[in-house]
Design a protein around this motif. Sequence first.
Motif, PDB file in Angstrom:
ATOM      1  N   ARG A 302      -7.118   1.915   0.434  1.00  0.00           N
ATOM      2  CA  ARG A 302      -6.728   1.016  -0.553  1.00  0.00           C
ATOM      3  C   ARG A 302      -7.435  -0.640  -0.368  1.00  0.00           C
ATOM      4  N   LEU A 303      -7.087  -1.056  -1.583  1.00  0.00           N
ATOM      5  CA  LEU A 303      -7.825  -2.490  -1.635  1.00  0.00           C
ATOM      6  C   LEU A 303      -7.614  -3.579  -0.588  1.00  0.00           C
ATOM      7  N   ALA A 304      -8.426  -4.610   0.160  1.00  0.00           N
ATOM      8  CA  ALA A 304      -8.416  -4.876   0.908  1.00  0.00           C
ATOM      9  C   ALA A 304      -6.955  -6.386   0.728  1.00  0.00           C
ATOM     10  N   ARG A 305      -7.923  -6.415  -0.928  1.00  0.00           N
ATOM     11  CA  ARG A 305      -7.915  -8.067  -1.747  1.00  0.00           C
ATOM     12  C   ARG A 305      -6.954  -7.831  -2.749  1.00  0.00           C
ATOM     13  N   LYS A 306      -6.787  -8.512  -4.473  1.00  0.00           N
ATOM     14  CA  LYS A 306      -6.557  -8.627  -5.079  1.00  0.00           C
ATOM     15  C   LYS A 306      -8.129  -7.886  -5.957  1.00  0.00           C
ATOM     16  N   HIS A 323     -12.660  -1.189   7.507  1.00  0.00           N
ATOM     17  CA  HIS A 323     -11.364  -1.186   8.350  1.00  0.00           C
ATOM     18  C   HIS A 323     -10.652  -0.138   7.729  1.00  0.00           C
ATOM     19  N   ASP A 324     -11.181   1.019   6.753  1.00  0.00           N
ATOM     20  CA  ASP A 324     -10.094   1.999   5.879  1.00  0.00           C
ATOM     21  C   ASP A 324      -9.472   1.366   4.734  1.00  0.00           C
ATOM     22  N   ALA A 325     -10.297   1.109   4.049  1.00  0.00           N
ATOM     23  CA  ALA A 325      -9.985  -0.391   2.605  1.00  0.00           C
ATOM     24  C   ALA A 325     -11.148  -0.236   2.540  1.00  0.00           C
ATOM     25  N   ALA A 357      -4.166  -5.881  -4.397  1.00  0.00           N
ATOM     26  CA  ALA A 357      -3.864  -5.572  -2.776  1.00  0.00           C
ATOM     27  C   ALA A 357      -3.070  -4.191  -2.817  1.00  0.00           C
ATOM     28  N   GLY A 358      -3.831  -3.906  -1.783  1.00  0.00           N
ATOM     29  CA  GLY A 358      -2.978  -2.643  -1.393  1.00  0.00           C
ATOM     30  C   GLY A 358      -3.380  -1.428  -1.773  1.00  0.00           C
ATOM     31  N   THR A 359      -3.580  -1.492  -3.267  1.00  0.00           N
ATOM     32  CA  THR A 359      -3.386  -0.411  -4.448  1.00  0.00           C
ATOM     33  C   THR A 359      -4.536   0.952  -3.777  1.00  0.00           C
ATOM     34  N   SER A 360      -4.258   1.435  -3.940  1.00  0.00           N
ATOM     35  CA  SER A 360      -5.631   2.956  -3.758  1.00  0.00           C
ATOM     36  C   SER A 360      -6.146   3.331  -4.858  1.00  0.00           C
TER      37      SER A 360
END
Length: 368
Positions: A302-306, A323-325, A357-360
Amino acid sequence: MIQRLPPSLTSLDTALAALLRGVDPIAPIELPLAEAAGCIAAGTPLLASYPPYDAAAADGWALRANDLVGASSYSPLPLTKAPAWVEAGEPMPYGCDCVLDADAVDISGPLAQVLAEGVPGQGVRRGGSDIAEHTPAGAEGYPVSATALLLARVAGGNGLSVRRPRLRIVNVPDATATTHMIADIACAVGLDVETHQAGTRDAASIAEALDASACDLLLTIGGSGVGRQDAAVKALAQRGDVIAHGLALQPGRTAAVGRLGKVPVVALPGSPDHALAVWFALALPLIDRLSARRPRRSATLRLARKIASNVGIAEIVLLAEEHDAWMPLAVGEWPLQAIAGADAWLLIPGSSEGFAAGTSVDAYLMRE
């Protein structure tokens, strides 16, 4: 400083499709194991089993486990004859299925005495346990790894069949640092690299170095802009065909693509970030086609930010794993520090406005 651009920009998809047209995988060659690392395996041989026989895994006494039942230091088991001593790697004597440590057998008296039990397979490396019969040396279509070379060497191999594209790099003056970077990356992915220096930045000098007679892919580095001293594209037009100059790609908008006969040519900008982006977007797909490479390794996080992107321009983003992002490091222009710290890169197509942000997202790894 304002970057001067060609009058029009060609979409990345259009330029890449034109560049790949008519490009086929090159013929495999046989290389010694010492030269095959990183090259793309082609028709990997099937290895013989190793060890070819049951062998001692350590120095010790070779015995049969069923003959040692009940043996201990309190109740030594006498032997009618002294056992065979074996060194690590030696074949196991007939009828023996375990190896005991040196102090497990007492031979100081008239009879050898065993002071410990054994179990079948103890201290023994079974035949074929390291390499099973007919194991392939590596995976066809993937880079030859250090472990694949280990298997081939242990099994007694001398060489491997690989596809190793020949790359000629023409360094236009003032782009030496970038040229070294691209050459080092190309060598690391198994290419046969030759670097040539153009005498000056004028078109005639650059054109003289554009020799495609002994290469599968030709890169020029530097001189692809529209400044007074940027003559790489003019030189390509003199010697071959320019397919497009100016790409809807950021970084890398002043790059050009063309051909010298049947050999594809990519003119990379002299700036390290622009050159590396064009290497990712255009050179790697060409190399993959020439070497019949299977898909490159990628990772989905996932993306940590957009990430915001301009529609109409394909953009390459540098990412670091935190951190896994995926943490975006640089978009558009890449500081050298961002290049050094990147773990992966992501191509955002020209039709996209970016990712929330949050998109895989699935990103290509910088190092495989």
